[in-house]
Design an enzyme around this catalytic site. Structure first.
Site, PDB file in Angstrom:
ATOM      1  N   ASP A 133      28.745  -7.152  10.440  1.00 14.65           N
ATOM      2  CA  ASP A 133      28.727  -7.850   9.159  1.00 14.65           C
ATOM      3  C   ASP A 133      30.148  -8.291   8.808  1.00 14.65           C
ATOM      4  O   ASP A 133      31.132  -7.670   9.206  1.00 14.65           O
ATOM      5  CB  ASP A 133      28.198  -6.942   8.053  1.00 14.65           C
ATOM      6  CG  ASP A 133      26.747  -6.532   8.274  1.00 14.65           C
ATOM      7  OD1 ASP A 133      26.031  -7.261   8.977  1.00 14.65           O
ATOM      8  OD2 ASP A 133      26.349  -5.481   7.743  1.00 14.65           O
ATOM      9  N   LYS A 134      30.233  -9.324   8.009  1.00 11.86           N
ATOM     10  CA  LYS A 134      31.533  -9.865   7.598  1.00 11.86           C
ATOM     11  C   LYS A 134      32.466  -8.765   7.102  1.00 11.86           C
ATOM     12  O   LYS A 134      33.640  -8.711   7.481  1.00 11.86           O
ATOM     13  CB  LYS A 134      31.322 -10.911   6.498  1.00 11.86           C
ATOM     14  CG  LYS A 134      32.606 -11.424   5.871  1.00 11.86           C
ATOM     15  CD  LYS A 134      32.331 -12.366   4.709  1.00 11.86           C
ATOM     16  CE  LYS A 134      33.607 -12.781   4.020  1.00 11.86           C
ATOM     17  NZ  LYS A 134      33.362 -13.678   2.852  1.00 11.86           N
TER      18      LYS A 134
END
Length: 314
Positions: A133-134
């Site tokens: 995830d970012k």
């Protein structure tokens, strides 16, 4: 067409009957001449629908732009002609997507690897075989050749890739070691979230172990090992267990009673995190060419290290 829909704006009508399209997208399609009625093109989004009308809409195929190389900072842990392993910082998106068209890890790898990318699927690009995830930091491997891409995908499919994550969660899980086996699918009410679901989900298994607890169990450091790789798996599974991750804006609802048990410096650090407290700590896989087992470890990011140091001092 329902009687109640007569006289409604065309863009609003189409958006409701075509749930895959937003109203702004239907408006753009109308204004581009993609919508017609009885063979006549309609270019006004405010066109009022008349009784008995039917509409034809031509939706052009989406063409993905090829990402461009961008010289961005990269923390390279390992690199050879087949693979590259990087320590991704929080805040860096892995792959270009709507809302994040550039300044991603893929853009950085294109610039860093250059001509060493010999072609995956006939295109000179890095092979992204798993994602973070970012706002998750830590280790990620990418393929530089088609051979490496195929081998790594096979290992991920066979669940032979070793992945270990560190997470800071609210409370102290009981038992302190266990396995979460619960299907994950799209949240029935919020399409931006995933959730543990009873139907139409994908099998997901996470093994966890509590490494330490702080402030009489208000916060725990948990090691998670993935046996599957579902979207937001650790975040969803730990929330399902009743112990969401600190700082998680999507799943980690604040636990006021537990937060108040922390001294003010720790409270301020938790509040300042601005992201889920999750780090991909280690990664192990078989090298696609040599067959050698490779294993990598990464230091926790500074924000998580600082928070843990603060918690340890309580």
């Amino acid at each position: 067409m329902l009687e109640a829909e007569i006289g409604e704006r065309l863009d609003r009508l189409l958006a409701r009957h075509l749930p895959g399209l937003s109203r702004s997208r239907t408006k753009a399609l109308i204004e581009s001449g993609a919508v017609s009625a009885a063979g006549a093109t309609i270019e006004e989004a405010s066109f009022r629908v008349k009784p008995g009308q039917t509409f034809a809409i031509e939706i052009p195929e989406t063409v993905e732009a090829e990402p461009e190389p961008q010289a961005l900072p990269l923390d390279v842990v390992h690199e050879d002609p087949e693979v590259i392993v990087v320590n991704k910082p929080a805040g860096l998106v892995v792959h270009p997507a709507p809302g994040n068209p550039d300044s991603t890890l893929v853009n950085a790898l294109l610039a860093h690897c250059g001509s060493e990318l010999t072609g995956i699927g006939g295109v000179g690009r890095p092979g992204i075989v798993h994602r973070l995830d970012k706002d998750t930091s830590g280790l990620l491997v990418a393929a530089k050749t088609q051979r490496a891409q195929d081998a790594l995908v096979t290992q991920f499919t066979a669940r032979s890739i070793a992945r270990r994550y560190y997470a800071l969660v609210w409370g102290r899980p009981r038992p302190t070691e266990g396995e979460i086996v619960a299907d994950i699918g799209r949240h029935p009410q919020n399409r931006k979230k995933m959730a543990v679901v009873a139907r139409n989900g994908k099998a997901a298994t996470t093994r966890y172990r509590v490494l330490a607890s702080y402030a009489e169990g208000a916060v725990s450091l948990v090691e998670c090992r993935l046996l599957t790789g579902r979207t937001h798996q650790i975040r969803v599974h730990m929330t399902h267990l009743g112990h969401p991750l600190l700082g998680d804006p999507l799943y980690g609802r604040a636990k006021p009673a537990l937060l108040q048990r922390l001294p003010r410096p720790a409270q301020e650090r938790v509040t300042a995190l601005g992201r889920q407290a999750l780090h991909a700590k280690s990664l192990g896989f078989e090298h696609p060419a040599s067959g050698e087992m490779l294993y990598f470890e990464s230091e926790l990011s500074d924000d998580l290290k600082g928070l843990i140091t603060c918690l340890e001092s309580i």
